[in-house]
Design a protein around this motif. Structure first.
Motif, PDB file in Angstrom:
ATOM      1  N   UNK A   1       0.816  -1.213   0.000  1.00 35.94           N
ATOM      2  CA  UNK A   1       0.000   0.000   0.000  1.00 35.94           C
ATOM      3  C   UNK A   1       0.855   1.271   0.000  1.00 35.94           C
ATOM      4  N   UNK A   2       2.063   1.191   0.553  1.00 31.15           N
ATOM      5  CA  UNK A   2       2.851   2.391   0.804  1.00 31.15           C
ATOM      6  C   UNK A   2       4.212   2.271   0.134  1.00 31.15           C
ATOM      7  N   UNK A   3       4.608   3.328  -0.559  1.00 35.02           N
ATOM      8  CA  UNK A   3       5.951   3.422  -1.126  1.00 35.02           C
ATOM      9  C   UNK A   3       6.903   3.946  -0.045  1.00 35.02           C
ATOM     10  N   UNK A   4       8.120   3.433   0.033  1.00 34.87           N
ATOM     11  CA  UNK A   4       9.052   3.907   1.067  1.00 34.87           C
ATOM     12  C   UNK A   4       9.601   5.300   0.756  1.00 34.87           C
ATOM     13  N   UNK A   5       8.742   6.307   0.924  1.00 33.11           N
ATOM     14  CA  UNK A   5       9.084   7.718   0.775  1.00 33.11           C
ATOM     15  C   UNK A   5       8.332   8.497   1.842  1.00 33.11           C
ATOM     16  N   UNK A   6       9.017   9.414   2.528  1.00 34.14           N
ATOM     17  CA  UNK A   6       8.408  10.203   3.594  1.00 34.14           C
ATOM     18  C   UNK A   6       7.715   9.315   4.614  1.00 34.14           C
ATOM     19  N   UNK A   7       8.430   8.327   5.110  1.00 40.94           N
ATOM     20  CA  UNK A   7       7.793   7.364   6.011  1.00 40.94           C
ATOM     21  C   UNK A   7       8.787   6.903   7.077  1.00 40.94           C
ATOM     22  N   UNK A   8       8.277   6.677   8.265  1.00 37.57           N
ATOM     23  CA  UNK A   8       9.020   6.026   9.347  1.00 37.57           C
ATOM     24  C   UNK A   8       8.279   4.742   9.669  1.00 37.57           C
ATOM     25  N   UNK A   9       8.996   3.622   9.709  1.00 31.59           N
ATOM     26  CA  UNK A   9       8.364   2.337   9.979  1.00 31.59           C
ATOM     27  C   UNK A   9       9.129   1.543  11.013  1.00 31.59           C
ATOM     28  N   UNK A  10       8.401   0.900  11.916  1.00 31.29           N
ATOM     29  CA  UNK A  10       8.978  -0.009  12.915  1.00 31.29           C
ATOM     30  C   UNK A  10       8.191  -1.306  12.833  1.00 31.29           C
ATOM     31  N   UNK A  11       8.898  -2.411  12.613  1.00 28.71           N
ATOM     32  CA  UNK A  11       8.231  -3.671  12.281  1.00 28.71           C
ATOM     33  C   UNK A  11       8.852  -4.833  13.052  1.00 28.71           C
ATOM     34  N   UNK A  12       8.448  -5.085  14.306  1.00 27.38           N
ATOM     35  CA  UNK A  12       8.848  -6.337  14.966  1.00 27.38           C
ATOM     36  C   UNK A  12       8.186  -7.511  14.266  1.00 27.38           C
ATOM     37  N   UNK A  13       8.909  -8.612  14.121  1.00 26.28           N
ATOM     38  CA  UNK A  13       8.393  -9.729  13.342  1.00 26.28           C
ATOM     39  C   UNK A  13       8.913 -11.053  13.878  1.00 26.28           C
ATOM     40  N   UNK A  14       8.294 -12.125  13.428  1.00 25.21           N
ATOM     41  CA  UNK A  14       8.666 -13.482  13.850  1.00 25.21           C
ATOM     42  C   UNK A  14       8.605 -14.408  12.646  1.00 25.21           C
ATOM     43  N   UNK A  15       9.276 -15.552  12.757  1.00 20.44           N
ATOM     44  CA  UNK A  15       9.194 -16.586  11.729  1.00 20.44           C
ATOM     45  C   UNK A  15       9.463 -17.938  12.375  1.00 20.44           C
ATOM     46  N   UNK A  16       8.745 -18.960  11.904  1.00 19.96           N
ATOM     47  CA  UNK A  16       8.977 -20.338  12.340  1.00 19.96           C
ATOM     48  C   UNK A  16       8.911 -21.247  11.119  1.00 19.96           C
ATOM     49  N   UNK A  17       9.558 -22.417  11.263  1.00 21.32           N
ATOM     50  CA  UNK A  17       9.538 -23.432  10.199  1.00 21.32           C
ATOM     51  C   UNK A  17       8.976 -24.725  10.789  1.00 21.32           C
ATOM     52  N   UNK A  18       7.650 -24.916  10.693  1.00 19.54           N
ATOM     53  CA  UNK A  18       7.054 -26.145  11.230  1.00 19.54           C
ATOM     54  C   UNK A  18       7.597 -27.405  10.573  1.00 19.54           C
ATOM     55  N   UNK A  19       8.072 -27.284   9.324  1.00 14.82           N
ATOM     56  CA  UNK A  19       8.690 -28.418   8.640  1.00 14.82           C
ATOM     57  C   UNK A  19       9.768 -27.890   7.708  1.00 14.82           C
ATOM     58  N   UNK A  20      10.470 -28.788   7.055  1.00 11.44           N
ATOM     59  CA  UNK A  20      11.556 -28.389   6.164  1.00 11.44           C
ATOM     60  C   UNK A  20      11.051 -27.573   4.993  1.00 11.44           C
ATOM     61  N   UNK A  21       9.768 -27.739   4.635  1.00 13.69           N
ATOM     62  CA  UNK A  21       9.239 -27.090   3.438  1.00 13.69           C
ATOM     63  C   UNK A  21       8.224 -25.983   3.727  1.00 13.69           C
ATOM     64  N   UNK A  22       7.917 -25.742   4.999  1.00 15.96           N
ATOM     65  CA  UNK A  22       6.889 -24.763   5.354  1.00 15.96           C
ATOM     66  C   UNK A  22       7.490 -23.684   6.259  1.00 15.96           C
ATOM     67  N   UNK A  23       7.226 -22.431   5.914  1.00 16.48           N
ATOM     68  CA  UNK A  23       7.641 -21.289   6.736  1.00 16.48           C
ATOM     69  C   UNK A  23       6.427 -20.414   7.011  1.00 16.48           C
ATOM     70  N   UNK A  24       6.273 -19.981   8.257  1.00 14.18           N
ATOM     71  CA  UNK A  24       5.221 -19.064   8.658  1.00 14.18           C
ATOM     72  C   UNK A  24       5.890 -17.842   9.283  1.00 14.18           C
ATOM     73  N   UNK A  25       5.495 -16.650   8.841  1.00 17.60           N
ATOM     74  CA  UNK A  25       6.066 -15.437   9.422  1.00 17.60           C
ATOM     75  C   UNK A  25       5.000 -14.348   9.482  1.00 17.60           C
ATOM     76  N   UNK A  26       5.279 -13.320  10.240  1.00 22.79           N
ATOM     77  CA  UNK A  26       4.344 -12.208  10.375  1.00 22.79           C
ATOM     78  C   UNK A  26       4.870 -11.175  11.334  1.00 22.79           C
ATOM     79  N   UNK A  27       4.039 -10.171  11.592  1.00 24.81           N
ATOM     80  CA  UNK A  27       4.451  -9.121  12.506  1.00 24.81           C
ATOM     81  C   UNK A  27       3.489  -7.957  12.493  1.00 24.81           C
ATOM     82  N   UNK A  28       3.896  -6.882  13.155  1.00 25.30           N
ATOM     83  CA  UNK A  28       3.117  -5.640  13.217  1.00 25.30           C
ATOM     84  C   UNK A  28       4.018  -4.493  12.782  1.00 25.30           C
ATOM     85  N   UNK A  29       3.499  -3.614  11.920  1.00 32.33           N
ATOM     86  CA  UNK A  29       4.293  -2.526  11.362  1.00 32.33           C
ATOM     87  C   UNK A  29       3.596  -1.199  11.645  1.00 32.33           C
ATOM     88  N   UNK A  30       4.256  -0.352  12.470  1.00 32.64           N
ATOM     89  CA  UNK A  30       3.733   0.972  12.779  1.00 32.64           C
ATOM     90  C   UNK A  30       4.326   1.978  11.794  1.00 32.64           C
TER      91      UNK A  30
END
Length: 467
Positions: free
Chosen positions: A359-388
Motif C-alpha cells: 500500500x505504501x511506497x518507502x518515501x516520507x515514512x518512518x516504519x517499525x516492524x517487529x516480526x517473527x518466523x517459524x519453520x514447522x517443517x523443512x518445506x513450510x515457513x510461517x512469518x508475520x508481525x506488526x508494522x507501525x
C-alpha cells in the motif's frame, strides 16, 4: 481465462513429482541449481555429468550441442503462476476506490544458449493476464504477450577465478536487499531495463556497472521509457568465502524529464550514494543500509536520505524460531518553499517492501516492524508481525507504490499513518511447485481518516510452477 487456468493446472500437476523418486546412478548427484528471481542467473552446466540428471525436466535444462565440449549447450525453462488478490479497500478507500478481488496469471518461456564459455544468448517471453477486477487492469498486470528479456553476453576476460562479462540488450537487475533496485516480483510484469551492463567477478568481490533506460509498461510489446535514463555502479565485498559477512557500496544516477512529487513536477537529475552492511554470527543476522540522494529538481536542489535496519536472532531449536526487528526512516519534504526537495526516491524497489499488500511506497515514512518466523517443517515457513507507520514530514504526502500521491499532505493532520498486521505462509510443495498466502489488516490512523480513508483488508494466494 478460467479455461486457461484449468488447463494450466492440468499441465502442471503431473510434474509435481518429488525429485527423489527419480532413478539415479551409483554416483552421488550434485544438488540441482536453485531457481532464482532472475532466471538468467541460473546455470545448468552441472548437468553435463549424467550422474546429476535426476529431475524430469533435466533433458530440457541441458541439451548438449557439441559432443567434445560440454560448455556448448541449450537450456529451456519457464513459469506458470496463478495468483488471487483481494483488496478491501485499495488505497484506503480514498478516491472512491471500492473493494475488489481478481485473478492474475503469469506465463514465461525462456531459452538460454551457451556457445562455449565466452558467448551466450538469452531470451524470455512473458504473458500477464488479469480477470475479475471491476476497473481496467493496469499494463503491469495486463500484458498478453511481451518480451521480458533478450540479451547477448560476451566474456572478453576469463581465468580460473576471474571473469568480466559484457551484456547488451534487455535484462533485469537486483542489488543487495532490493531496497532501490529489484525485480518487482508480485505484479505480473517485473521491472526490465534496456541497455548495457559490465559484470566483474572474482573470489570475495563483485562489481556491476550499467547504463540503461527502464522499459515502459504499455500492455503490449514494450519499448524504453524515452523520458528516463538510469545508470550506476554496485560493488560487493564479502569477508568470508561463505558470503555470510559483507559490505556493499553503490552509486545510482537517474534522469527523469517529468519527475513528480507532492511538491510539484519538474526535470529531475538525482544521484544516490549508498552503503549496505550485512552478516550472520552465532544465530544473529543483520542487514543495515544507508543512502544519501543529491541532485536537482527543476530549479531546486535535492537533499534526501534513508536509513534502514533488518536484524534478528534464530534459535537452534524445534521449528527454528526467529525474532526480528525491521526499522527504517525515509525522508520527506519539510519545507516546500526552501528551494530544496527533501523527498527520497525509492527508484525501482522490491515489491512487498513492507508487506504483501504493498500500500505504501518507502518515501516520507518512518516504519517499525517487529516480526517473527517459524519453520514447522523443512518445506513450510510461517512469518508475520506488526508494522507501525508515521509520516517523516507532515508537509509531505504518503505515496502509492507506483509513485503517485496516495494520501495528500494535510499539514495539520497527525503524522501517525496506521498499523499493519501481516501473516504469511510459504510451502515449497516440491522443487517445481510452491504455494504462498498472505493476509494483511491495516488499522488506519487519524491522518488517513481526515483524508477520507479507512481500514484495509488484503489477502493473496499464489501457486507457482517453475521448470
Amino acid at each position: 481465462m478460467r479455461k486457461v487456468i484449468l488447463i494450466s493446472f492440468s499441465v502442471m500437476l503431473p510434474a509435481a513429482v518429488p525429485a527423489d523418486e527419480m532413478t539415479i546412478t551409483g554416483e552421488t548427484p550434485a544438488p540441482p541449481p536453485a531457481y532464482n528471481m532472475l532466471r538468467f542467473d541460473e546455470n545448468y552446466s552441472c548437468l553435463a555429468n549424467p550422474a546429476n540428471r535426476t529431475d524430469w525436466f533435466d533433458p530440457v535444462k541441458y541439451i548438449p550441442l557439441r559432443t567434445n565440449d560440454p560448455s556448448w549447450y541449450l537450456t529451456f525453462g519457464g513459469e506458470l503462476r496463478e495468483r488471487f488478490e483481494g483488496n478491501y479497500d485499495p488505497n484506503f478507500g480514498i478516491h472512491s476506490k471500492e473493494a475488489d478481488s481478481y485473478l492474475l496469471q503469469r506465463i514465461t518461456l525462456l531459452a538460454d544458449l551457451h556457445l562455449g564459455e565466452r558467448v551466450r544468448f538469452y531470451a524470455e517471453g512473458i504473458s500477464g493476464l488479469q480477470e475479475g477486477d471491476s476497473q481496467p487492469a493496469p499494463p503491469v498486470q495486463q500484458d498478453p504477450i511481451d518480451l521480458q528479456f533478450a540479451f547477448l553476453d560476451l566474456v572478453p576476460y576469463l581465468t580460473e577465478d576471474e571473469s568480466l562479462t559484457l551484456r547488451a540488450g534487455r535484462f533485469g537487475m537486483s542489488f543487495g536487499s532490493g531496497r532501490l533496485v529489484a525485480t518487482r516480483a508480485a505484479p505480473n510484469i517485473p521491472f526490465r531495463f534496456n541497455g548495457i551492463e559490465a559484470i566483474y567477478a572474482r573470489p570475495l568481490w563483485e562489481a556491476t556497472a550499467f547504463l540503461t533506460q527502464p522499459v515502459e509498461d504499455s500492455g503490449g510489446i514494450s519499448g524504453s521509457d524515452p523520458g528516463t535514463e538510469f545508470w550506476g555502479l554496485y560493488l560487493t565485498h564479502w569477508f568470508r568465502a561463505s558470503h555470510t559477512l559483507g559490505l556493499d557500496l553503490y552509486y545510482f544516477g537517474i534522469h527523469r524529464e517529468h519527475g513528480a512529487y507532492a511538491s510539484g513536477m519538474g526535470d529531475e537529475h538525482r544521484h544516490s550514494l549508498g552503503a549496505r552492511e550485512f552478516g550472520e554470527w552465532n544465530g544473529w543476522d543483520w542487514n543495515a543500509e544507508q543512502v544519501v540522494q543529491v541532485g536537482t529538481f527543476g530549479n531546486e536542489s535535492i537533499l534526501a536520505w534513508t536509513a534502514a535496519l533488518d536484524s534478528g536472532y534464530t534459535w537452534d531449536a524445534m521449528w527454528s524460531p526467529r525474532l526480528g526487528l525491521k526499522a527504517g526512516i525515509v525522508s520527506g519534504e519539510h519545507n516546500p518553499s526552501n528551494g530544496r526537495l527533501e523527498t527520497f526516491d525509492a527508484l525501482y524497489f522490491k515489491s512487498g517492501y513492507f508487506n504483501d499488500a504493498s500500500l505504501i511506497r518507502p518515501q516520507n515514512i518512518i516504519g517499525v516492524h517487529p516480526n517473527f518466523a517459524v519453520k514447522p517443517s523443512r518445506t513450510v515457513t510461517v512469518d508475520g508481525g506488526a508494522n507501525w507507520f508515521w509520516r517523516y514530514s507532515q508537509n509531505d504526502a504518503v505515496y502509492a507504490v507506483p509513485g503517485f500521491v496516495s494520501v495528500p499532505a494535510l499539514k495539520t493532520a497527525s503524522s501517525y499513518v496506521g498499523t499493519a498486521l501481516d501473516l504469511n505462509l510459504t510451502w515449497q510443495i516440491q522443487r517445481h511447485v510452491s504455494f504462498q498466502t498472505s493476509y494483511v489488516h491495516f488499522f488506519t490512523g487519524s491522518y488517513i481518516h481526515e483524508a477520507g480513508g479507512h481500514d484495509v483488508d488484503y489477502v493473496s494466494a499464489t501457486i507457482d510452477f517453475l521448470f
